[in-house]
Design a protein around this motif. Structure first.
Motif, mmCIF file in Angstrom:
data_model
loop_
_atom_site.group_PDB
_atom_site.id
_atom_site.type_symbol
_atom_site.label_atom_id
_atom_site.label_comp_id
_atom_site.label_asym_id
_atom_site.label_seq_id
_atom_site.Cartn_x
_atom_site.Cartn_y
_atom_site.Cartn_z
ATOM 1 N N ALA A 1 18.003 126.530 19.855
ATOM 2 C CA ALA A 1 18.963 124.804 20.350
ATOM 3 C C ALA A 1 20.274 125.233 21.684
ATOM 4 O O ALA A 1 20.201 126.812 22.136
ATOM 5 N N SER B 1 23.162 122.612 23.358
ATOM 6 C CA SER B 1 24.430 121.206 23.659
ATOM 7 C C SER B 1 23.871 120.967 24.116
ATOM 8 O O SER B 1 24.177 119.583 23.818
ATOM 9 N N LYS C 1 15.481 122.246 22.900
ATOM 10 C CA LYS C 1 15.475 121.668 21.146
ATOM 11 C C LYS C 1 17.198 120.993 21.071
ATOM 12 O O LYS C 1 17.703 122.461 21.822
ATOM 13 N N VAL C 2 17.610 120.108 20.942
ATOM 14 C CA VAL C 2 18.985 120.100 20.728
ATOM 15 C C VAL C 2 19.933 120.217 19.689
ATOM 16 O O VAL C 2 18.962 120.456 18.393
ATOM 17 N N THR D 1 21.936 121.185 15.818
ATOM 18 C CA THR D 1 22.320 120.205 15.194
ATOM 19 C C THR D 1 23.289 120.668 14.196
ATOM 20 O O THR D 1 23.185 122.166 14.833
ATOM 21 N N VAL D 2 23.574 120.154 13.637
ATOM 22 C CA VAL D 2 24.710 120.523 12.447
ATOM 23 C C VAL D 2 24.021 121.020 11.589
ATOM 24 O O VAL D 2 24.210 122.078 10.906
ATOM 25 N N GLU D 3 22.586 120.466 10.846
ATOM 26 C CA GLU D 3 21.159 120.959 10.221
ATOM 27 C C GLU D 3 21.290 122.458 10.756
ATOM 28 O O GLU D 3 20.682 123.336 9.878
ATOM 29 N N ALA D 4 20.679 122.146 12.412
ATOM 30 C CA ALA D 4 20.524 123.857 12.376
ATOM 31 C C ALA D 4 21.191 124.721 12.465
ATOM 32 O O ALA D 4 21.048 126.122 11.224
#
Length: 138
Positions: free
Chosen positions: A41, A43, A70-71, A73-76
């Motif tokens: 990912a 930023s 891909k951006v 994410t906190v979830e990643a």
């Protein structure tokens, strides 16, 4: 083979998710196969993967032409055991219990193939070391 829940997960992060993190994720997928869950990912993701990075990996038999930045994410980050940053600075969220590595590597953006090959080769070396470390029996 480990079940999906038992597989270690690695997230590669750079600013644009167009060069370094894409190459690292491709090498880890190529070398570890289904034994490691791989994510990448950025930023501030670019619109497309760096064409020179695509060419550099094609030279070693790895095709990333269909990948899309891909951006981050906190979830990643939360879903990953190891987070490897490559120049994303302070934009990477930090969570307790995660292993963080920072690989200082030149950015291939705007570089020609001759400049990107050494970056590719250094990424491959570091990913091979990571695979060896992750698959070592304790």
């Amino acid at each position: 083979m480990p079940t999906p829940a038992e597989r270690p997960s690695v997230l590669f992060v750079c600013v644009h998710n167009a060069g370094r993190s894409q190459m690292a994720a491709a090498f880890l997928t190529h070398l570890a196969g289904d034994h490691v869950q791989v994510r990448s990912a950025g930023s501030a993701p670019a619109a497309t993967v760096n064409a020179v990075a695509v060419d550099a990996l094609a030279e070693v038999g790895i095709d990333i032409s269909a990948e899309v930045p891909k951006v981050l994410t906190v979830e990643a980050v939360q879903a990953s055991d190891v987070v490897i940053t490559m120049g994303c600075g302070d934009t990477c969220p930090v969570f307790p219990g995660k292993r963080y590595l920072d690989w200082e590597l030149p950015d291939p953006a705007g570089q020609g193939l001759d400049a990107v090959r050494p970056i590719r080769d250094e990424i491959e070396k570091r990913v091979r070391e990571l695979v060896d470390e992750m698959t070592r029996v304790s």
